[in-house]
Write a protein that holds these residues in place. Sequence first.
Motif, PDB file in Angstrom:
ATOM      1  N   MET A  37       0.806  -1.212   0.000  1.00  0.00           N
ATOM      2  CA  MET A  37       0.000   0.000   0.000  1.00  0.00           C
ATOM      3  C   MET A  37       0.846   1.273   0.000  1.00  0.00           C
ATOM      4  N   GLY A  38       2.124   1.181   0.380  1.00  0.00           N
ATOM      5  CA  GLY A  38       2.977   2.358   0.449  1.00  0.00           C
ATOM      6  C   GLY A  38       3.433   2.841  -0.913  1.00  0.00           C
ATOM      7  N   ARG A  39       4.102   3.998  -0.893  1.00  0.00           N
ATOM      8  CA  ARG A  39       4.626   4.598  -2.117  1.00  0.00           C
ATOM      9  C   ARG A  39       6.113   4.883  -1.951  1.00  0.00           C
ATOM     10  N   PRO A  40       6.856   4.947  -3.044  1.00  0.00           N
ATOM     11  CA  PRO A  40       8.295   5.207  -2.939  1.00  0.00           C
ATOM     12  C   PRO A  40       8.574   6.487  -2.158  1.00  0.00           C
ATOM     13  N   SER A  41       9.571   6.421  -1.280  1.00  0.00           N
ATOM     14  CA  SER A  41       9.873   7.555  -0.404  1.00  0.00           C
ATOM     15  C   SER A  41      11.018   8.416  -0.904  1.00  0.00           C
ATOM     16  N   GLY A  42      11.740   7.948  -1.895  1.00  0.00           N
ATOM     17  CA  GLY A  42      12.952   8.637  -2.312  1.00  0.00           C
ATOM     18  C   GLY A  42      14.191   7.998  -1.723  1.00  0.00           C
ATOM     19  N   LEU A  43      14.001   7.181  -0.664  1.00  0.00           N
ATOM     20  CA  LEU A  43      15.090   6.401  -0.095  1.00  0.00           C
ATOM     21  C   LEU A  43      15.062   5.011  -0.725  1.00  0.00           C
ATOM     22  N   HIS A  44      16.217   4.483  -1.028  1.00  0.00           N
ATOM     23  CA  HIS A  44      16.288   3.214  -1.738  1.00  0.00           C
ATOM     24  C   HIS A  44      15.586   2.097  -0.964  1.00  0.00           C
ATOM     25  N   GLY A  45      14.587   1.490  -1.587  1.00  0.00           N
ATOM     26  CA  GLY A  45      13.901   0.343  -1.005  1.00  0.00           C
ATOM     27  C   GLY A  45      12.888   0.664   0.070  1.00  0.00           C
ATOM     28  N   VAL A  46      12.712   1.941   0.399  1.00  0.00           N
ATOM     29  CA  VAL A  46      11.811   2.325   1.487  1.00  0.00           C
ATOM     30  C   VAL A  46      10.509   2.880   0.912  1.00  0.00           C
ATOM     31  N   LEU A  47       9.389   2.344   1.382  1.00  0.00           N
ATOM     32  CA  LEU A  47       8.067   2.842   1.018  1.00  0.00           C
ATOM     33  C   LEU A  47       7.506   3.649   2.183  1.00  0.00           C
ATOM     34  N   THR A  48       6.616   4.578   1.881  1.00  0.00           N
ATOM     35  CA  THR A  48       5.983   5.358   2.944  1.00  0.00           C
ATOM     36  C   THR A  48       4.469   5.245   2.842  1.00  0.00           C
ATOM     37  N   VAL A  49       3.823   5.338   3.995  1.00  0.00           N
ATOM     38  CA  VAL A  49       2.373   5.367   4.067  1.00  0.00           C
ATOM     39  C   VAL A  49       2.001   6.445   5.078  1.00  0.00           C
ATOM     40  N   MET A  50       0.905   7.151   4.816  1.00  0.00           N
ATOM     41  CA  MET A  50       0.504   8.266   5.656  1.00  0.00           C
ATOM     42  C   MET A  50      -0.634   7.858   6.588  1.00  0.00           C
ATOM     43  N   ALA A  51      -0.669   8.483   7.763  1.00  0.00           N
ATOM     44  CA  ALA A  51      -1.768   8.288   8.713  1.00  0.00           C
ATOM     45  C   ALA A  51      -2.365   9.647   9.043  1.00  0.00           C
ATOM     46  N   ASP A  52      -3.675   9.744   8.954  1.00  0.00           N
ATOM     47  CA  ASP A  52      -4.380  10.982   9.250  1.00  0.00           C
ATOM     48  C   ASP A  52      -4.540  11.116  10.766  1.00  0.00           C
ATOM     49  N   GLY A  53      -3.855  12.075  11.365  1.00  0.00           N
ATOM     50  CA  GLY A  53      -3.892  12.234  12.812  1.00  0.00           C
ATOM     51  C   GLY A  53      -5.260  12.581  13.358  1.00  0.00           C
ATOM     52  N   ASP A  54      -6.142  13.139  12.532  1.00  0.00           N
ATOM     53  CA  ASP A  54      -7.479  13.501  13.004  1.00  0.00           C
ATOM     54  C   ASP A  54      -8.306  12.279  13.388  1.00  0.00           C
ATOM     55  N   LEU A  55      -7.893  11.107  12.927  1.00  0.00           N
ATOM     56  CA  LEU A  55      -8.636   9.889  13.235  1.00  0.00           C
ATOM     57  C   LEU A  55      -8.273   9.313  14.601  1.00  0.00           C
ATOM     58  N   PHE A  56      -7.272   9.893  15.251  1.00  0.00           N
ATOM     59  CA  PHE A  56      -6.801   9.383  16.533  1.00  0.00           C
ATOM     60  C   PHE A  56      -6.719  10.526  17.540  1.00  0.00           C
ATOM     61  N   GLU A  57      -6.835  10.181  18.811  1.00  0.00           N
ATOM     62  CA  GLU A  57      -6.669  11.185  19.858  1.00  0.00           C
ATOM     63  C   GLU A  57      -5.182  11.410  20.113  1.00  0.00           C
ATOM     64  N   ASP A  58      -4.817  12.686  20.279  1.00  0.00           N
ATOM     65  CA  ASP A  58      -3.442  13.058  20.598  1.00  0.00           C
ATOM     66  C   ASP A  58      -2.453  12.410  19.635  1.00  0.00           C
ATOM     67  N   CYS A  59      -2.663  12.681  18.353  1.00  0.00           N
ATOM     68  CA  CYS A  59      -1.803  12.087  17.329  1.00  0.00           C
ATOM     69  C   CYS A  59      -1.683  13.052  16.155  1.00  0.00           C
TER      70      CYS A  59
END
Length: 319
Positions: A37-59
């Motif tokens: 589900m992640g996308r290339p991060s610009g770092l070799h071999g590393v994918l990134t995925v985002m989390a919406d902080g509004d869906l969690f308390e104190d995040c």
Amino acid sequence: MHIEVPPDVRATAVQLGAGVPYALKVLAGRLADDPDMGRPSGLHGVLTVMADGDLFEDCPDLSVGYVREPDRIRIRFLRPVDSTEPSAAAHDQNQDREQGRDQDQPVDTAAAAVTVREIADAWHRIARRLQSNAPDSCAALRAGASSAAIAALEEDLGVRIPLGLRVLWLLTAGDDGADGGGCLPGNRALMTLDAVAAAYRLKMDSRANQDTLNANRPEDERITVWKPTWIPVVALGPADSTSGLYLDAATGYLGSWSRYDEAPGDELDTQVTYLEEAADMLEAPDLATRDKPGLIGGTLVWLSRIDPVREERWRPLTG
């Protein structure tokens, strides 16, 4: 798929906010279901995925980097997303909208976040009452299972383990019992992972035998003794797996099962409602209706299945 979260990432999660460890667990569950589900991060071999902080308390909004390997996912970093920088999070969300993918993802993430929080909160309420009032029962609870152990069980069963059950097993890997009883209503016990695997194999064998018999029966007379999506989770007692409760991974509801292959019964509880009711009864025992919690020494004993020989020693739990 095994999700590996190094200690430094766990420490970072705690530092970023009280809700961040929950958010990380939710993301780990989603990555186990969809490793790509992640996308290339610009770092070799590393994918990134985002989390919406509004869906969690104190995040805060989070960016999580991970490496996907054939048999595991390793979380590499966890970073807050600066709200003043539209950058990656906004860009990714816009791309998702264009591709028609993002309409489902926030709903799934929100539901997963709620599930994690509800299961964890309910179990912590139970554990706190045991710690305060029934130390022997509290000591009988096993430490949480590792993600690797849960992944191995999932592979053994051949059925996807629901997120809520993963969360519960990460908190405790079963109940060894005190004085022969478990801490759940009816003195039932949360099964260990080994006991889950053994009971599942036994019931699948019963299913195979019943399927052979059903082949010669009219359709309306066929008997269902087990389904592959049913995962045994609660046993009659710590050392008694003759009956108990299963979690239907397909529906999210609990049902009752027995070694003697009676027709399974519906409990009409989800994992969340079952644990929340147990916590409610422990916190407000005077209002409990399904069962009555009490104590014999340092052990929690539920009145519905108390040994008559021990009943004189039983004292009701007070709020």
